[in-house]
Design an enzyme around this catalytic site. Structure first.
Site, mmCIF file in Angstrom:
data_model
loop_
_atom_site.group_PDB
_atom_site.id
_atom_site.type_symbol
_atom_site.label_atom_id
_atom_site.label_comp_id
_atom_site.label_asym_id
_atom_site.label_seq_id
_atom_site.Cartn_x
_atom_site.Cartn_y
_atom_site.Cartn_z
ATOM 1 N N SER A 85 22.767 28.805 45.896
ATOM 2 C CA SER A 85 23.245 30.180 45.750
ATOM 3 C C SER A 85 23.111 31.052 46.997
ATOM 4 O O SER A 85 23.504 32.219 46.958
ATOM 5 C CB SER A 85 22.477 30.850 44.593
ATOM 6 N N THR A 134 30.863 34.137 40.975
ATOM 7 C CA THR A 134 30.525 35.267 41.831
ATOM 8 C C THR A 134 31.776 36.031 42.277
ATOM 9 O O THR A 134 32.875 35.459 42.327
ATOM 10 C CB THR A 134 29.774 34.751 43.080
ATOM 11 N N ASP A 135 31.590 37.287 42.646
ATOM 12 C CA ASP A 135 32.697 38.071 43.213
ATOM 13 C C ASP A 135 33.051 37.591 44.623
ATOM 14 O O ASP A 135 34.116 37.938 45.143
ATOM 15 C CB ASP A 135 32.357 39.568 43.226
ATOM 16 N N GLU A 136 32.179 36.771 45.247
ATOM 17 C CA GLU A 136 32.439 36.354 46.631
ATOM 18 C C GLU A 136 33.667 35.455 46.742
ATOM 19 O O GLU A 136 34.211 35.276 47.829
ATOM 20 C CB GLU A 136 31.204 35.658 47.221
ATOM 21 N N TYR A 159 29.443 28.755 50.860
ATOM 22 C CA TYR A 159 28.979 29.053 49.499
ATOM 23 C C TYR A 159 30.137 29.507 48.620
ATOM 24 O O TYR A 159 30.401 28.939 47.553
ATOM 25 C CB TYR A 159 27.884 30.130 49.525
ATOM 26 N N LYS A 163 31.974 27.780 45.295
ATOM 27 C CA LYS A 163 32.050 28.444 43.982
ATOM 28 C C LYS A 163 33.523 28.578 43.560
ATOM 29 O O LYS A 163 33.858 28.407 42.386
ATOM 30 C CB LYS A 163 31.394 29.835 44.034
ATOM 31 N N ASP A 298 24.158 39.510 63.512
ATOM 32 C CA ASP A 298 24.896 39.490 62.249
ATOM 33 C C ASP A 298 25.030 38.068 61.705
ATOM 34 O O ASP A 298 24.929 37.089 62.448
ATOM 35 C CB ASP A 298 26.299 40.078 62.471
HETATM 36 P P1 NAD Z 1 19.019 30.597 42.131
HETATM 37 O O1 NAD Z 1 19.219 29.960 43.457
HETATM 38 O O2 NAD Z 1 17.918 31.568 41.943
HETATM 39 O O3 NAD Z 1 18.820 29.456 41.020
HETATM 40 C C1 NAD Z 1 19.594 28.297 40.973
HETATM 41 C C2 NAD Z 1 18.946 27.318 39.992
HETATM 42 O O4 NAD Z 1 19.786 26.156 39.917
HETATM 43 C C3 NAD Z 1 17.562 26.838 40.425
HETATM 44 O O5 NAD Z 1 16.695 26.812 39.319
HETATM 45 C C4 NAD Z 1 17.821 25.424 40.944
HETATM 46 O O6 NAD Z 1 16.703 24.563 40.813
HETATM 47 C C5 NAD Z 1 18.969 24.997 40.054
HETATM 48 N N1 NAD Z 1 19.791 23.929 40.663
HETATM 49 C C6 NAD Z 1 20.281 23.889 41.934
HETATM 50 N N2 NAD Z 1 20.968 22.752 42.120
HETATM 51 C C7 NAD Z 1 20.932 22.073 40.939
HETATM 52 C C8 NAD Z 1 21.477 20.841 40.497
HETATM 53 N N3 NAD Z 1 22.196 20.066 41.325
HETATM 54 N N4 NAD Z 1 21.266 20.455 39.222
HETATM 55 C C9 NAD Z 1 20.532 21.229 38.368
HETATM 56 N N5 NAD Z 1 19.969 22.400 38.751
HETATM 57 C C10 NAD Z 1 20.186 22.824 40.020
HETATM 58 O O7 NAD Z 1 20.442 31.232 41.759
HETATM 59 P P2 NAD Z 1 20.762 32.562 40.942
HETATM 60 O O8 NAD Z 1 20.746 33.718 41.864
HETATM 61 O O9 NAD Z 1 19.961 32.573 39.713
HETATM 62 O O10 NAD Z 1 22.300 32.288 40.589
HETATM 63 C C11 NAD Z 1 22.659 31.672 39.351
HETATM 64 C C12 NAD Z 1 24.165 31.548 39.290
HETATM 65 O O11 NAD Z 1 24.761 32.830 39.378
HETATM 66 C C13 NAD Z 1 24.759 30.745 40.455
HETATM 67 O O12 NAD Z 1 25.825 29.968 39.944
HETATM 68 C C14 NAD Z 1 25.269 31.792 41.408
HETATM 69 O O13 NAD Z 1 26.368 31.305 42.166
HETATM 70 C C15 NAD Z 1 25.699 32.879 40.447
HETATM 71 N N6 NAD Z 1 25.671 34.256 40.961
HETATM 72 C C16 NAD Z 1 24.549 34.759 41.536
HETATM 73 C C17 NAD Z 1 24.513 36.085 41.948
HETATM 74 C C18 NAD Z 1 23.280 36.708 42.585
HETATM 75 O O14 NAD Z 1 23.349 37.835 43.038
HETATM 76 N N7 NAD Z 1 22.151 36.035 42.606
HETATM 77 C C19 NAD Z 1 25.645 36.883 41.795
HETATM 78 C C20 NAD Z 1 26.779 36.332 41.200
HETATM 79 C C21 NAD Z 1 26.768 35.021 40.777
HETATM 80 O O1 TDX Z 2 17.517 39.526 55.603
HETATM 81 C C1 TDX Z 2 18.646 39.916 55.240
HETATM 82 N N1 TDX Z 2 19.233 40.972 55.871
HETATM 83 C C2 TDX Z 2 20.472 41.439 55.554
HETATM 84 O O2 TDX Z 2 20.961 42.398 56.146
HETATM 85 C C3 TDX Z 2 19.373 39.266 54.172
HETATM 86 C C4 TDX Z 2 18.773 38.094 53.449
HETATM 87 C C5 TDX Z 2 20.613 39.760 53.855
HETATM 88 N N2 TDX Z 2 21.156 40.800 54.524
HETATM 89 C C6 TDX Z 2 22.483 41.305 54.114
HETATM 90 C C7 TDX Z 2 23.579 40.269 53.986
HETATM 91 C C8 TDX Z 2 24.440 40.829 52.863
HETATM 92 O O3 TDX Z 2 25.375 41.767 53.387
HETATM 93 O O4 TDX Z 2 22.319 41.848 52.796
HETATM 94 C C9 TDX Z 2 23.454 41.572 51.977
HETATM 95 C C10 TDX Z 2 23.002 40.775 50.768
HETATM 96 O O5 TDX Z 2 22.637 39.480 51.239
HETATM 97 P P1 TDX Z 2 22.132 38.329 50.236
HETATM 98 O O6 TDX Z 2 20.983 38.830 49.463
HETATM 99 O O7 TDX Z 2 21.985 37.084 51.029
HETATM 100 O O8 TDX Z 2 23.355 38.252 49.214
HETATM 101 P P2 TDX Z 2 24.920 37.955 49.395
HETATM 102 O O9 TDX Z 2 25.201 37.212 50.640
HETATM 103 O O10 TDX Z 2 25.644 39.272 49.202
HETATM 104 O O11 TDX Z 2 25.169 36.990 48.126
HETATM 105 C C11 TDX Z 2 24.549 37.303 46.854
HETATM 106 O O12 TDX Z 2 25.452 37.923 45.983
HETATM 107 C C12 TDX Z 2 26.488 37.141 45.453
HETATM 108 C C13 TDX Z 2 23.974 36.048 46.207
HETATM 109 O O13 TDX Z 2 23.089 35.419 47.112
HETATM 110 C C14 TDX Z 2 25.065 35.105 45.781
HETATM 111 O O14 TDX Z 2 24.522 33.989 45.082
HETATM 112 C C15 TDX Z 2 25.994 35.850 44.869
HETATM 113 O O15 TDX Z 2 27.071 35.024 44.515
#
Ligand code: NAD
Ligand code: TDX
Length: 363
Positions: A85, A134-136, A159, A163, A298
């Site tokens: 993720s 994700t919105d990405e 990433y 997705k 960046d």
């Molecule tokens: P995370 O990285 O915290 O957790 C991912 C989990 O998946 C972990 O428990 C990991 O062990 C497990 N995993 C990874 N690879 C695996 C595999 N091959 N088989 C089984 N388990 C596996 O992620 P998160 O932030 O909780 O995100 C969850 C979902 O939501 C993801 O699909 C991510 O793309 C999506 N998402 C996240 C965000 C965000 O802001 N965090 C936003 C939008 C969508």
């Molecule tokens: O140390 C940092 N400094 C910084 O400026 C980190 C870790 C990030 N950033 C910036 C990069 C992004 O513009 O902050 C913003 C957020 O970064 P992340 O937390 O890495 O998130 P992002 O790249 O936006 O992606 C997250 O949102 C969409 C999740 O990690 C994804 O799993 C999800 O799909």
């Protein structure tokens, strides 16, 4: 009682969903999780003894593992949270992202398709595979506009490309095989149990420890923040009432530049742990958390702005998030300050909040 397989349930959003499902539904919950660096059993410690909870360690990209889990538990629904993720890690090593996010989703779709052929018509009618995305996948916005469900896909990082690939498979399995799929595309989540590589928990822990707060580029990149508990409620709503084959955007209506987020975090840190009482700041001769802000190189291919139009989810399913951003942020800062042991356990031996993803190396 229905049985739900929750993949990635030991991660950030998955574990919050497991907690909600156990508290507010009568479903039996089977977590399938590989336990990568981002998945930890400590994250599920409070539900481990719940009789409606089971844990299976395994890889969603393993056909045999997925087949075994489906055969044993015969799920009524599958919720796919499992993924690699972190965008920065996808720049360091993209292969695992394709393996888990694309191939893993394929194996779940194929297992669900096989299961559906064995189900009685009424059970097949009720079966759901909900894929969390994700919105990405929609790419990067300019100063105006927002992503809707109709926005064409334009992923720009390894990433988001992985997705997007998974989302296309999900749509194809619905169109071609009639699999009752649901898709959600969500904006940036924050809240308890987020791995400290992501912006908000990384800044909180660095602040508490008196370390630099690394802001990528000019800090003007915009994200739309949503509290993880609101996201999980939206997923439950889509699972129960979403129309098969449809996708739903989930957002927080809380657009902020990264600089605004870091400034809000500095204020929240000050109220939870005043800088004057934090020896880590005194040791550096710094009077306030804002003094830790540092602009750094960046992120390659850094998406400038994401914004979500969530009117479909609100209009069709009545979604109404509970958390305001500043309130949710303060609660999150308090949670990290009070859960330092969890933070240490999940980082131990695998991560020290070093900068990742500056150089894309072939791996
Ligand atoms: P995370 O990285 O915290 O957790 C991912 C989990 O998946 C972990 O428990 C990991 O062990 C497990 N995993 C990874 N690879 C695996 C595999 N091959 N088989 C089984 N388990 C596996 O992620 P998160 O932030 O909780 O995100 C969850 C979902 O939501 C993801 O699909 C991510 O793309 C999506 N998402 C996240 C965000 C965000 O802001 N965090 C936003 C939008 C969508
Ligand atoms: O140390 C940092 N400094 C910084 O400026 C980190 C870790 C990030 N950033 C910036 C990069 C992004 O513009 O902050 C913003 C957020 O970064 P992340 O937390 O890495 O998130 P992002 O790249 O936006 O992606 C997250 O949102 C969409 C999740 O990690 C994804 O799993 C999800 O799909």
């Amino acid at each position: 009682m229905p049985t739900w397989i929750v993949t990635g349930g030991a991660g950030f959003i998955g574990s919050n969903f497991v907690r909600l499902a156990l508290a507010e539904t009568d479903a039996d919950v089977v977590v399938l999780d590989k336990l990568t660096y981002a998945g930890n059993l400590e994250t599920l410690a409070d539900v481990a003894e719940n009789p409606r909870f089971r844990f299976v360690q395994g890889d969603i990209a393993s056909r045999e593992t997925v087949a075994d889990v489906f055969r044993e538990h015969r799920p009524d629904a599958v919720l796919n949270f499992a993924a690699e993720s972190h965008v920065d890690r996808s720049i360091e090593g993209p292969r695992l992202f394709v393996e888990t996010n694309v191939h893993g989703t394929l194996e779940l779709l194929e297992a669900a398709r096989a299961l559906c052929t064995e189900l009685a018509p009424a059970d097949r009618e009720r079966f759901r595979l909900l894929h969390v995305s994700t919105d990405e996948v929609f790419g990067s916005l300019g100063a105006t506009g927002a992503f809707s469900e109709e926005t064409p896909y334009a992923p720009r990082s390894p990433y988001s490309a992985s997705k997007a690939g998974a989302d296309h498979l999900v749509a194809a399995w619905h169109e071609t095989f009639g699999l009752p799929t649901l898709l959600t595309n969500c904006s940036n989540n924050y809240g308890p149990f987020q791995y400290p590589e992501k912006l908000i928990p990384l800044m909180i822990l660095n602040g508490l420890e008196g370390k630099d707060l690394p802001i990528y580029g000019d800090g003007g990149n915009v994200r739309d923040w949503l509290h993880v508990e609101d996201h999980c409620r939206a997923i439950l709503l889509v699972l129960r009432r979403g129309r098969p084959g449809q996708s739903y955007n989930v957002g927080g209506r809380s657009e902020r530049t990264n600089l605004q987020v870091v400034d809000a975090l500095c204020e929240a840190l000050e109220s939870v742990r005043p800088a004057a009482e934090n020896p880590a700041l005194a040791a550096r001769g710094i009077a306030g958390y804002a003094g830790l802000k540092t602009f750094v190189t960046d992120r390659p291919g850094h998406d400038r702005r994401y914004a979500i139009d969530d009117s479909k989810l609100r209009r069709e399913l009545g979604f109404d998030p509970r958390y305001g951003f500043e309130e949710g942020l303060r609660a999150t800062v308090r949670w990290y300050a009070e859960n330092r042991r969890w933070c240490e356990q999940v980082q131990a031996g695998s991560y020290a909040r070093e900068r990742l993803g500056l150089e894309g190396a072939a791996k």
